[in-house]
Each structure stands twice: as structure tokens, then as C-alpha cells.
Design a protein around this motif. Structure first.
Motif, PDB file in Angstrom:
ATOM      1  N   GLN A 277       1.227  -0.667   0.019  1.00 12.13           N
ATOM      2  CA  GLN A 277      -0.049   0.130  -0.210  1.00 12.13           C
ATOM      3  C   GLN A 277       0.831   1.284   0.048  1.00 12.13           C
ATOM      4  O   GLN A 277       0.556   1.853  -0.628  1.00 12.13           O
ATOM      5  N   LEU A 278       1.780   0.729   0.088  1.00 11.51           N
ATOM      6  CA  LEU A 278       2.779   2.094   0.878  1.00 11.51           C
ATOM      7  C   LEU A 278       3.298   2.347  -0.311  1.00 11.51           C
ATOM      8  O   LEU A 278       3.560   3.785  -0.972  1.00 11.51           O
ATOM      9  N   VAL A 279       3.741   1.735  -0.717  1.00 12.28           N
ATOM     10  CA  VAL A 279       4.388   1.793  -2.058  1.00 12.28           C
ATOM     11  C   VAL A 279       3.176   2.277  -3.783  1.00 12.28           C
ATOM     12  O   VAL A 279       3.164   2.866  -4.458  1.00 12.28           O
ATOM     13  N   ILE A 280       2.390   1.269  -3.652  1.00 16.64           N
ATOM     14  CA  ILE A 280       1.176   2.624  -3.902  1.00 16.64           C
ATOM     15  C   ILE A 280       1.428   3.263  -4.544  1.00 16.64           C
ATOM     16  O   ILE A 280       0.539   4.645  -4.946  1.00 16.64           O
ATOM     17  N   ASP A 281       0.607   4.058  -3.129  1.00 17.24           N
ATOM     18  CA  ASP A 281       0.628   5.643  -2.320  1.00 17.24           C
ATOM     19  C   ASP A 281       1.653   6.418  -3.176  1.00 17.24           C
ATOM     20  O   ASP A 281       1.461   7.815  -3.156  1.00 17.24           O
ATOM     21  N   ASP A 282       2.893   6.582  -3.446  1.00 17.56           N
ATOM     22  CA  ASP A 282       4.232   6.439  -3.315  1.00 17.56           C
ATOM     23  C   ASP A 282       4.696   6.179  -4.170  1.00 17.56           C
ATOM     24  O   ASP A 282       6.128   7.101  -4.875  1.00 17.56           O
ATOM     25  N   PHE A 283       4.484   5.760  -5.527  1.00 21.01           N
ATOM     26  CA  PHE A 283       4.618   4.762  -6.940  1.00 21.01           C
ATOM     27  C   PHE A 283       5.195   6.059  -7.832  1.00 21.01           C
ATOM     28  O   PHE A 283       6.448   6.179  -8.282  1.00 21.01           O
ATOM     29  N   ASP A 284       4.987   7.557  -7.930  1.00 18.32           N
ATOM     30  CA  ASP A 284       5.127   8.054  -8.683  1.00 18.32           C
ATOM     31  C   ASP A 284       6.260   9.410  -8.268  1.00 18.32           C
ATOM     32  O   ASP A 284       7.413   8.455  -9.029  1.00 18.32           O
ATOM     33  N   ARG A 285       6.503   9.223  -6.920  1.00 18.03           N
ATOM     34  CA  ARG A 285       7.381   9.518  -6.638  1.00 18.03           C
ATOM     35  C   ARG A 285       9.025   8.612  -6.598  1.00 18.03           C
ATOM     36  O   ARG A 285      10.107   9.343  -6.915  1.00 18.03           O
ATOM     37  N   ILE A 286       8.110   7.446  -6.164  1.00 17.05           N
ATOM     38  CA  ILE A 286       9.615   6.114  -6.632  1.00 17.05           C
ATOM     39  C   ILE A 286      10.475   6.582  -7.845  1.00 17.05           C
ATOM     40  O   ILE A 286      11.167   6.408  -8.196  1.00 17.05           O
ATOM     41  N   ALA A 287       9.284   6.312  -8.867  1.00 20.07           N
ATOM     42  CA  ALA A 287       9.661   5.681  -9.936  1.00 20.07           C
ATOM     43  C   ALA A 287      10.555   7.452 -10.355  1.00 20.07           C
ATOM     44  O   ALA A 287      11.194   7.101 -10.809  1.00 20.07           O
ATOM     45  N   ALA A 288      10.001   8.288  -9.727  1.00 23.91           N
ATOM     46  CA  ALA A 288      11.174   9.417 -10.579  1.00 23.91           C
ATOM     47  C   ALA A 288      12.816   9.615  -9.668  1.00 23.91           C
ATOM     48  O   ALA A 288      13.040  10.050 -10.120  1.00 23.91           O
ATOM     49  N   GLU A 289      12.160   9.034  -8.449  1.00 28.99           N
ATOM     50  CA  GLU A 289      13.876   8.541  -7.492  1.00 28.99           C
ATOM     51  C   GLU A 289      14.877   7.739  -9.017  1.00 28.99           C
ATOM     52  O   GLU A 289      15.748   8.276  -9.187  1.00 28.99           O
ATOM     53  N   ILE A 290      14.020   6.780  -9.390  1.00 33.19           N
ATOM     54  CA  ILE A 290      14.577   5.789  -9.673  1.00 33.19           C
ATOM     55  C   ILE A 290      15.025   5.831 -11.348  1.00 33.19           C
ATOM     56  O   ILE A 290      16.406   5.652 -11.582  1.00 33.19           O
ATOM     57  N   GLU A 291      14.473   7.206 -11.525  1.00 35.99           N
ATOM     58  CA  GLU A 291      14.247   7.580 -12.731  1.00 35.99           C
ATOM     59  C   GLU A 291      15.005   8.924 -12.549  1.00 35.99           C
ATOM     60  O   GLU A 291      16.674   9.169 -14.133  1.00 35.99           O
ATOM     61  N   THR A 292      15.718   9.927 -11.903  1.00 35.53           N
ATOM     62  CA  THR A 292      16.856  10.657 -11.959  1.00 35.53           C
ATOM     63  C   THR A 292      18.341  10.187 -11.446  1.00 35.53           C
ATOM     64  O   THR A 292      18.948  10.478 -11.298  1.00 35.53           O
ATOM     65  N   LYS A 293      18.265   9.127 -10.415  1.00 37.30           N
ATOM     66  CA  LYS A 293      19.192   8.745  -9.762  1.00 37.30           C
ATOM     67  C   LYS A 293      19.175   7.214 -10.419  1.00 37.30           C
ATOM     68  O   LYS A 293      21.439   6.906 -10.526  1.00 37.30           O
ATOM     69  N   ILE A 294      18.607   6.774 -11.032  1.00 34.75           N
ATOM     70  CA  ILE A 294      19.287   4.777 -11.778  1.00 34.75           C
ATOM     71  C   ILE A 294      19.218   5.052 -12.948  1.00 34.75           C
ATOM     72  O   ILE A 294      18.595   5.265 -13.681  1.00 34.75           O
ATOM     73  N   LYS A 295      20.437   5.308 -13.988  1.00 33.93           N
ATOM     74  CA  LYS A 295      20.615   4.807 -15.296  1.00 33.93           C
ATOM     75  C   LYS A 295      21.597   4.155 -16.233  1.00 33.93           C
ATOM     76  O   LYS A 295      22.494   3.622 -15.263  1.00 33.93           O
ATOM     77  N   ALA A 296      21.130   3.145 -16.018  1.00 40.10           N
ATOM     78  CA  ALA A 296      21.406   2.466 -16.437  1.00 40.10           C
ATOM     79  C   ALA A 296      20.335   1.184 -17.528  1.00 40.10           C
ATOM     80  O   ALA A 296      19.558   1.285 -17.240  1.00 40.10           O
ATOM     81  N   ASP A 297      21.676   0.062 -18.796  1.00 40.09           N
ATOM     82  CA  ASP A 297      20.058  -1.061 -19.018  1.00 40.09           C
ATOM     83  C   ASP A 297      19.941  -1.560 -18.355  1.00 40.09           C
ATOM     84  O   ASP A 297      18.996  -2.074 -18.668  1.00 40.09           O
TER      85      ASP A 297
END
Length: 367
Positions: A88-108
Motif C-alpha cells: 500500500q505504501l508503494v502504491i500511494d507513493d509510486f510516482d515519487r519512487i519512480a521519479a527517484e529511480i528515473e533520476t538516480k538510476i541510469k542503467a541498461d
């Protein structure tokens, strides 16, 4: 002042700068979920890989003193082995989690690291993988199976976690670390050492008889199903096969389905003999070395159903005890029988698909 300068002399885990396989570090990164995931993530970050740590517990994140990227899921105070809470916590916050991964994790290719028997990682790990794949990312998994001496709740979580993980289409390799096969912290260190040794093969092991390039490494790691990596001294094929079979991670079992065998072979070790023992792959990639070490990654394997049956068996054997403990806390007027799994996690909504009829059905999609 750098992190190396800040670290005091009496601290146990020194930061050791690494320079090897720099190109592969740009291709592979990690998202470490939960405390156990964070422990393995730190070992990769010490090797120079990019790691994002995600947790519902700020206290767990605070122990990662030298981590570059940390993200606390808002509203989380830990999940105390409650998978539904983590989801539930992931569902509620997924947009910000995805943004963190998008900006911090650059990999194939990104590996999500988590323990299958915990709360935060077990609940959030499979869901996060599924959501990230849906966004077009190449995602693999590194997960941990609880030892038989761990709690029944950890086994319930682990089986439910694998039930979800193995139903996700399009995952890359899934590495499974088994806490029953060795001491858990030593397993973590051994796995990271072996994984990194495999990534270094294109740079360190070259032969006129054949080479392995980075694209072949990536293809091996992108194969759906369980994967296994080992790096051991071996004088012949028999010793190498024994090292693979006795690996401290997860057993190779089932019908020996396998997609790739990718290896740097020492003298006396041959690919045909490995195939005979492991199974016939769709393709092999090989090179050779004179260091007396065979580094081997096998991917596209079936999941270890027999090991997961052991997890299920512990849950089933303790069903009556758990039901008794749960009913003892209820008012005596509540006479109807309960399902202890449903009591530990609330039942799913009626609109959702019904659960498979047997535990074999749960795992059948990718077996």
C-alpha cells in the motif's frame, strides 16, 4: 572532506575504491529495498555501482551512513513483516519512487534486491519490479529465501512473494540467495564477489580460442528465470560441476531447463561436460583463462520448486499451532474456523482473480 577521510580508523567496513569493469558499472545498477536489500546494496556500492536504497523505515536507512542515494517512503515506519502494508505504501507513493529511480538510476539493466521473507522488501519488491517493467525498464531480481530456523511468518511471506514474482512476465535474471546453505552475511559477500568477477570477464579474460564480450554478458543477465553465478578454483570439469551444485545460493533442480551457460573456463574444464551435468542451453558463450578459476553464469533456469516446497511445508506444518494462537486472542463467542493466512493478511477483494487451487499452480507459469 571525502567519505574515505570521514571514516574513522576503528570502523569495521572500510570503503575501498574500485576501478575494474567501469563500463559494466554504467550498464548495471541496483535498487535495494528493505534492510536485507540494503546490506547487499552496500556491498555493490563499495564496488563502485550505482545503488538507490528504498525503505519504509528511516532507522534502517540511517544505518547506511555512506550511501549516496536513499529514499524513505512517506508514512512508513517499518512494515514488521506485513507485506500488505508495504504494498500500500508503494502504491500511494509510486510516482515519487519512480521519479527517484528515473533520476538516480541510469542503467541498461537494473536489479531490485530484497528479502522474500521480510515486510518492506517482500511486499514491495515484486510489485516494484512489475511496475518498472511496465514502464519499459529492463529489471531483474536478487532475492533471499529464509532459512528453516527463521519464523513461520517469514516463510509465509517468502512463499507469497515468490508466488507473485514468478508470475511477472518479462523479468530479467532472478538470483536467489538461500539462507539455509550458508551464513547469511557470508552468502551476501560471496555472491557480490562472484557477480562482479563475472562482469569482469570481458576485460580480464581474453583468449585466442574465444572471448566473451559485454553484449553476451548482458544477454545472459537478461534471460528470464532463475540465474546462478559462481567463481571457483577448479582443476577439471568434475570439480567445477561440484562447485556449481554445492553453490551457497540456490539449488539447480527440476527439468534442468537452461537458456545460457556463459563461462571463463580454466584448463581441464570443458563446456560439453558442463552441459551434460547442467542441461543443454539454447546458447553458450565461453572464453578461457590460465588462472585455475572457472567463472560461470547459468541463466534461464527453472525456479527451485523443491526448495519452495520446503518453505510451503513449514507453513503447512505449523498451521494448527498458528490457528490456535490466533483464536486464543479472540472472544470465545467467535466459533467459526479461520484461515490463518487470511488472518495474517486481510482477504483480497472479491473482484480480484481467485487464488490458484494448489501451490503447484502458483509456480507453474514459469516452470
Amino acid at each position: 572532506m571525502t567519505p574515505e577521510q570521514k571514516r574513522q580508523p576503528d570502523e569495521k567496513r572500510p570503503i575501498i575504491p574500485r576501478r575494474e569493469n567501469q563500463n559494466m558499472k554504467n550498464k548495471i545498477a541496483f535498487v535495494a529495498v528493505g534492510q536485507a536489500g540494503g546490506n547487499i546494496g552496500q556491498l555493490f556500492e563499495d564496488r563502485g555501482f550505482n545503488v538507490l536504497y528504498i525503505n519504509t523505515s528511516q532507522e534502517d536507512l540511517d544505518t547506511l551512513e555512506h550511501a549516496k542515494y536513499k529514499y524513505h517512503i512517506p508514512g512508513g515506519e517499518g512494515c514488521n513483516k506485513n507485506r500488505r502494508k508495504a504494498k500500500q505504501l508503494v502504491i500511494d507513493d509510486f510516482d515519487r519512487i519512480a521519479a527517484e529511480i528515473e533520476t538516480k538510476i541510469k542503467a541498461d539493466l537494473t536489479f531490485v534486491i530484497f528479502a522474500s521473507g521480510g515486510g518492506t522488501g517482500s511486499g514491495a519488491g515484486p510489485m516494484l519490479i512489475d511496475l518498472l517493467i511496465d514502464e519499459g525498464r529492463a529489471i531483474g531480481a536478487i532475492t533471499i529465501v529464509p532459512g528453516q530456523n527463521e519464523s513461520v511468518k517469514a516463510h509465509i511471506n517468502s512463499y507469497d512473494c515468490f508466488s507473485e514474482l514468478t508470475e511477472i512476465a518479462g523479468t530479467a535474471a532472478c538470483f536467489i540467495l538461500d539462507n539455509d546453505r550458508a551464513e547469511k552475511l557470508s552468502i551476501n559477500t560471496s555472491f557480490v564477489d562472484d557477480f562482479c568477477s563475472f562482469l569482469e570477464v570481458p576485460e580480464k579474460h581474453k583468449s585466442v580460442k574465444g572471448n566473451i564480450d559485454k553484449a553476451e554478458i548482458m544477454e545472459t543477465l537478461s534471460a528470464h528465470g532463475m540465474a546462478l553465478v559462481t567463481s571457483r578454483k577448479a582443476q577439471n570439469s568434475a570439480e567445477t560441476i561440484k562447485a556449481i551444485q554445492d553453490n551457497p545460493y540456490a539449488p539447480i533442480e527440476g527439468d534442468r531447463a537452461v537458456k545460457y551457460i556463459t563461462a571463463s573456463l580454466s584448463d581441464g574444464v570443458t563446456m560439453p561436460e558442463l552441459e551434460k551435468a547442467i542441461g543443454t542451453p539454447i546458447d553458450t558463450f565461453q572464453t578461457f583463462n590460465d588462472e585455475g578459476i572457472t567463472i560461470c553464469c547459468i541463466s534461464g533456469l527453472t525456479y527451485p520448486q523443491s526448495r519452495l516446497d520446503i518453505v510451503y511445508k513449514k507453513v503447512d506444518e505449523n498451521k494448527e499451532v498458528i490457528e490456535k494462537n490466533l483464536t486464543a486472542t479472540r472472544e470465545t463467542r467467535m466459533k467459526k474456523s479461520i484461515n490463518f493466512l487470511d488472518d495474517l493478511e486481510p482477504p483480497k477483494k472479491a473482484a480480484e482473480a481467485p487464488k490458484p487451487k494448489s501451490k503447484r499452480d502458483i509456480m507453474s507459469k514459469y516452470l
